[in-house]
Design a protein around this motif. Structure first.
Motif, mmCIF file in Angstrom:
data_model
loop_
_atom_site.group_PDB
_atom_site.id
_atom_site.type_symbol
_atom_site.label_atom_id
_atom_site.label_comp_id
_atom_site.label_asym_id
_atom_site.label_seq_id
_atom_site.Cartn_x
_atom_site.Cartn_y
_atom_site.Cartn_z
ATOM 1 N N VAL A 108 0.956 -1.585 -0.079
ATOM 2 C CA VAL A 108 -0.366 -0.040 0.010
ATOM 3 C C VAL A 108 0.639 0.998 -0.524
ATOM 4 O O VAL A 108 1.585 1.320 1.245
ATOM 5 C CB VAL A 108 -1.107 -0.101 1.227
ATOM 6 N N PHE A 109 0.398 2.256 -0.783
ATOM 7 C CA PHE A 109 0.940 3.178 -0.945
ATOM 8 C C PHE A 109 0.266 4.540 -0.248
ATOM 9 O O PHE A 109 -0.651 4.574 -0.522
ATOM 10 C CB PHE A 109 1.785 3.920 -2.143
ATOM 11 N N LEU A 110 1.243 5.537 0.515
ATOM 12 C CA LEU A 110 0.602 6.157 1.073
ATOM 13 C C LEU A 110 1.304 7.814 0.563
ATOM 14 O O LEU A 110 2.413 7.586 1.274
ATOM 15 C CB LEU A 110 0.101 6.538 2.991
ATOM 16 N N LEU A 111 0.509 8.591 0.586
ATOM 17 C CA LEU A 111 0.951 9.928 0.242
ATOM 18 C C LEU A 111 1.360 10.677 1.933
ATOM 19 O O LEU A 111 0.216 11.004 2.303
ATOM 20 C CB LEU A 111 1.046 10.807 -0.655
ATOM 21 N N VAL A 112 2.328 11.780 1.775
ATOM 22 C CA VAL A 112 2.199 12.224 3.032
ATOM 23 C C VAL A 112 2.761 13.886 2.990
ATOM 24 O O VAL A 112 3.544 13.774 1.788
ATOM 25 C CB VAL A 112 3.103 11.939 4.762
ATOM 26 N N ALA A 113 1.488 15.053 3.566
ATOM 27 C CA ALA A 113 1.862 16.039 3.127
ATOM 28 C C ALA A 113 1.572 17.120 3.931
ATOM 29 O O ALA A 113 1.151 16.231 5.505
ATOM 30 C CB ALA A 113 1.014 16.444 1.555
ATOM 31 N N ALA A 114 1.726 18.312 4.225
ATOM 32 C CA ALA A 114 1.444 19.284 4.864
ATOM 33 C C ALA A 114 0.819 20.602 4.566
ATOM 34 O O ALA A 114 0.089 21.075 2.981
ATOM 35 C CB ALA A 114 2.590 19.904 5.738
ATOM 36 N N PRO A 115 0.058 21.014 5.766
ATOM 37 C CA PRO A 115 -1.403 22.153 4.974
ATOM 38 C C PRO A 115 -0.133 23.258 4.546
ATOM 39 O O PRO A 115 -0.742 24.560 4.889
ATOM 40 C CB PRO A 115 -1.883 22.252 6.005
ATOM 41 N N HIS A 116 0.484 23.491 3.671
ATOM 42 C CA HIS A 116 0.924 24.610 2.536
ATOM 43 C C HIS A 116 0.936 23.845 1.269
ATOM 44 O O HIS A 116 0.927 22.961 0.287
ATOM 45 C CB HIS A 116 2.170 24.215 2.969
ATOM 46 N N PRO A 117 0.697 25.392 0.972
ATOM 47 C CA PRO A 117 1.009 25.246 -1.021
ATOM 48 C C PRO A 117 1.755 23.779 -2.051
ATOM 49 O O PRO A 117 1.524 23.560 -2.984
ATOM 50 C CB PRO A 117 0.099 26.788 -1.789
ATOM 51 N N GLU A 118 2.907 24.567 -1.134
ATOM 52 C CA GLU A 118 4.216 24.019 -2.352
ATOM 53 C C GLU A 118 3.927 21.816 -1.787
ATOM 54 O O GLU A 118 4.686 21.676 -2.573
ATOM 55 C CB GLU A 118 5.262 23.827 -1.655
ATOM 56 N N SER A 119 3.449 21.812 -0.055
ATOM 57 C CA SER A 119 3.884 21.023 -0.308
ATOM 58 C C SER A 119 2.865 19.441 -0.518
ATOM 59 O O SER A 119 2.932 18.671 -1.808
ATOM 60 C CB SER A 119 3.463 20.601 1.481
ATOM 61 N N LEU A 120 1.685 20.127 -0.486
ATOM 62 C CA LEU A 120 0.062 19.717 -1.462
ATOM 63 C C LEU A 120 0.432 19.942 -2.940
ATOM 64 O O LEU A 120 -0.100 18.509 -3.907
ATOM 65 C CB LEU A 120 -1.020 20.078 -1.334
ATOM 66 N N ALA A 121 1.138 20.390 -3.372
ATOM 67 C CA ALA A 121 1.498 20.307 -5.382
ATOM 68 C C ALA A 121 2.577 19.372 -5.225
ATOM 69 O O ALA A 121 2.360 18.165 -6.353
ATOM 70 C CB ALA A 121 2.229 21.853 -5.393
ATOM 71 N N GLU A 122 3.424 19.005 -4.614
ATOM 72 C CA GLU A 122 3.966 17.866 -4.225
ATOM 73 C C GLU A 122 3.569 16.672 -4.272
ATOM 74 O O GLU A 122 3.837 15.293 -4.789
ATOM 75 C CB GLU A 122 5.213 18.079 -3.806
ATOM 76 N N ALA A 123 3.181 16.418 -4.132
ATOM 77 C CA ALA A 123 1.730 15.191 -3.002
ATOM 78 C C ALA A 123 1.177 15.051 -4.806
ATOM 79 O O ALA A 123 1.231 13.993 -5.203
ATOM 80 C CB ALA A 123 1.503 15.749 -2.156
ATOM 81 N N GLY A 124 0.242 16.252 -4.883
ATOM 82 C CA GLY A 124 -0.564 15.982 -6.263
ATOM 83 C C GLY A 124 0.463 15.743 -7.369
ATOM 84 O O GLY A 124 0.027 14.923 -8.368
ATOM 85 N N THR A 125 1.559 16.241 -7.715
ATOM 86 C CA THR A 125 2.568 15.858 -8.818
ATOM 87 C C THR A 125 2.447 13.887 -8.799
ATOM 88 O O THR A 125 2.723 13.477 -9.660
ATOM 89 C CB THR A 125 3.556 16.334 -8.849
ATOM 90 N N PHE A 126 3.413 13.555 -7.672
ATOM 91 C CA PHE A 126 3.781 12.340 -6.923
ATOM 92 C C PHE A 126 2.283 11.473 -7.865
ATOM 93 O O PHE A 126 2.150 10.646 -7.691
ATOM 94 C CB PHE A 126 3.727 12.142 -5.660
ATOM 95 N N ARG A 127 1.097 11.976 -6.632
ATOM 96 C CA ARG A 127 -0.223 11.270 -7.068
ATOM 97 C C ARG A 127 -0.600 10.875 -8.758
ATOM 98 O O ARG A 127 -1.006 9.698 -9.630
ATOM 99 C CB ARG A 127 -0.836 11.988 -6.455
ATOM 100 N N THR A 128 -0.049 12.307 -9.579
ATOM 101 C CA THR A 128 -0.044 11.621 -11.240
ATOM 102 C C THR A 128 0.643 10.504 -11.883
ATOM 103 O O THR A 128 0.685 10.632 -12.537
ATOM 104 C CB THR A 128 -0.443 13.524 -11.815
ATOM 105 N N ALA A 129 1.860 10.717 -11.260
ATOM 106 C CA ALA A 129 3.633 10.025 -11.564
ATOM 107 C C ALA A 129 2.049 8.707 -11.441
ATOM 108 O O ALA A 129 3.356 7.722 -12.406
ATOM 109 C CB ALA A 129 4.469 10.477 -10.579
ATOM 110 N N LEU A 130 1.843 8.334 -10.345
ATOM 111 C CA LEU A 130 1.542 6.610 -9.965
ATOM 112 C C LEU A 130 0.319 6.706 -10.513
ATOM 113 O O LEU A 130 0.000 4.971 -11.178
ATOM 114 C CB LEU A 130 1.062 6.631 -8.454
#
Length: 384
Positions: free
Chosen positions: A257-279
């Motif tokens: 199981v893959f889990l993404l971890v982020a913080a409530p900051h625009p840059e962090s959430l954007a990075e999580a979104g990029t990784f989610r797209t890559a998956l």
């Protein structure tokens, strides 16, 4: 109650997970989250090992990851030495932690795939290999999944959690095994080392002349080291190829199981979104997004109601007003955090499970703090 609620239930998502991979950027609490989830699974009766990359020094000390022994799993005493009952009434499990030592993992791979012990020792002693194993691009990413594979092969644990290196490039971690094998098996490397008339191919032509020159000028036999290194590592291609396939198969298993971890900051959430797209489109099981350090407060409380309560509790009117102002600031931050996450979910896939973990009173630096984080991780879905 906060307007935004959790939809990711770790108990359900990780019910039979054999591997849990936590990915995300740096500074979002990924390491402590991995340890907190590991503690939660251990409390539920599982034997768990957390493979971490670079824990904070105080947390590493608390977990027993001392210098010089970090590459070997260390058992964490989370119940004071008394074996109590787990969440379901059974026996508690075990929590172990190990810190990645990429160099040691490289050395183990060389010993595994070398033709014999003498060949392995020759590679390990090679000066080029010593630099290569510590600095090659993708080394840490590849060694993380390789060490994960080793831990699973041992059969000692029910579940292994991997705290991955920060995702500067979303595909580095997933593609590292194949990239390494492609380099070792590349036509360019084969051409360099292909036997040719009068020498070892392109790299070997004129080797004796340049080797002698380097010896005279610098006192080192660098070219000979290069020739020996590339000759030896080329012979490991088949082994690395098999391992790359095994690692990729492991990451694609339904119980990984893959889990993404982020913080409530625009840059962090954007990075999580990029990784989610890559998956997207990859054969992996995505569990959801964990957003750490969320500001949580009852957003339905109006300022007048808060003022009445605080004035009743505090005899000093000025102190009550300061408390009201502080509450308003925290409430505004909570609304801000919720809106950032809501915007991220709207611009993403829309069906992404999310777990909102509140900001704890202090940083996690000991087992007690880890227990508080574990409670928040496993309670958020039921008590948003």
């Amino acid at each position: 109650m906060s307007a935004l609620t959790s939809t990711l239930d770790l108990d359900a998502t990780l019910g039979d997970a054999r591997v849990v991979v936590l990915a995300g950027g740096g500074g979002v609490g990924k390491t402590t989250t991995a340890a907190g989830i590991g503690l939660g699974l251990a409390r539920r009766g599982r034997r768990v090992c957390v493979l971490t990359i670079d824990p904070a020094r105080r947390l590493a000390d608390a977990l027993g990851l001392e210098a010089g022994t970090a590459d070997e799993p260390v058992r964490v005493d989370f119940d004071g030495g008394e074996r109590g009952a787990d969440e379901g009434g059974g026996e508690l499990g075990e929590l172990w932690v190990v810190m990645l030592d990429a160099k040691a993992t490289w050395d183990n791979l060389i010993r595994r795939y070398a033709a014999d012990e003498a060949t392995a020792e020759r590679i390990l002693a090679n000066r080029v290999y010593r630099e290569f194993s510590g600095a090659v691009a993708g080394s840490q990413e590849y060694m993380a999944v390789e060490r994960l594979h080793e831990l699973l092969e041992s059969g000692r644990w029910d579940t292994v959690l991997l705290d991955t290196p920060p995702t500067r490039n979303a595909l580095d971690f997933l593609d590292a095994p194949q990239r390494l094998h492609s380099f070792i098996d590349s036509r360019a490397l084969q051409l360099l080392m292909k036997p040719a008339a009068g020498g070892l191919g392109l790299l070997g032509r004129g080797a004796s002349v340049f080797t002698g020159l380097l010896k005279r000028v610098a006192g080192v036999d660098l070219l000979s080291d290069l020739i020996e290194f590339f000759s030896a590592i080329g012979g490991l291609s088949a082994g690395f190829g098999q391992r790359a396939k095994a690692v990729q198969a492991l990451l694609a298993e339904p119980r990984t199981v893959f889990l993404l971890v982020a913080a409530p900051h625009p840059e962090s959430l954007a990075e999580a979104g990029t990784f989610r797209t890559a998956l997207t489109g990859r054969a992996i099981h995505y569990g959801g997004l964990i957003v750490n350090r969320m500001t949580r407060v009852d957003q339905t409380d109006h300022e007048d109601a808060v003022r009445r309560v605080l004035r009743g509790a505090l005899s000093d009117p000025d102190a009550a007003e300061r408390a009201v102002a502080m509450h308003a600031t925290v409430r505004a931050q909570a609304i801000h955090d919720d809106r950032l996450v809501e915007r991220h979910l709207r611009t993403g896939r829309g069906d992404e499970p999310v777990l909102l973990v509140p900001q704890l009173p202090e940083d996690v630096h000991d087992v007690a703090g880890l227990a508080a984080l574990e409670e928040a991780l496993f309670a958020s879905a039921q008590n948003p």
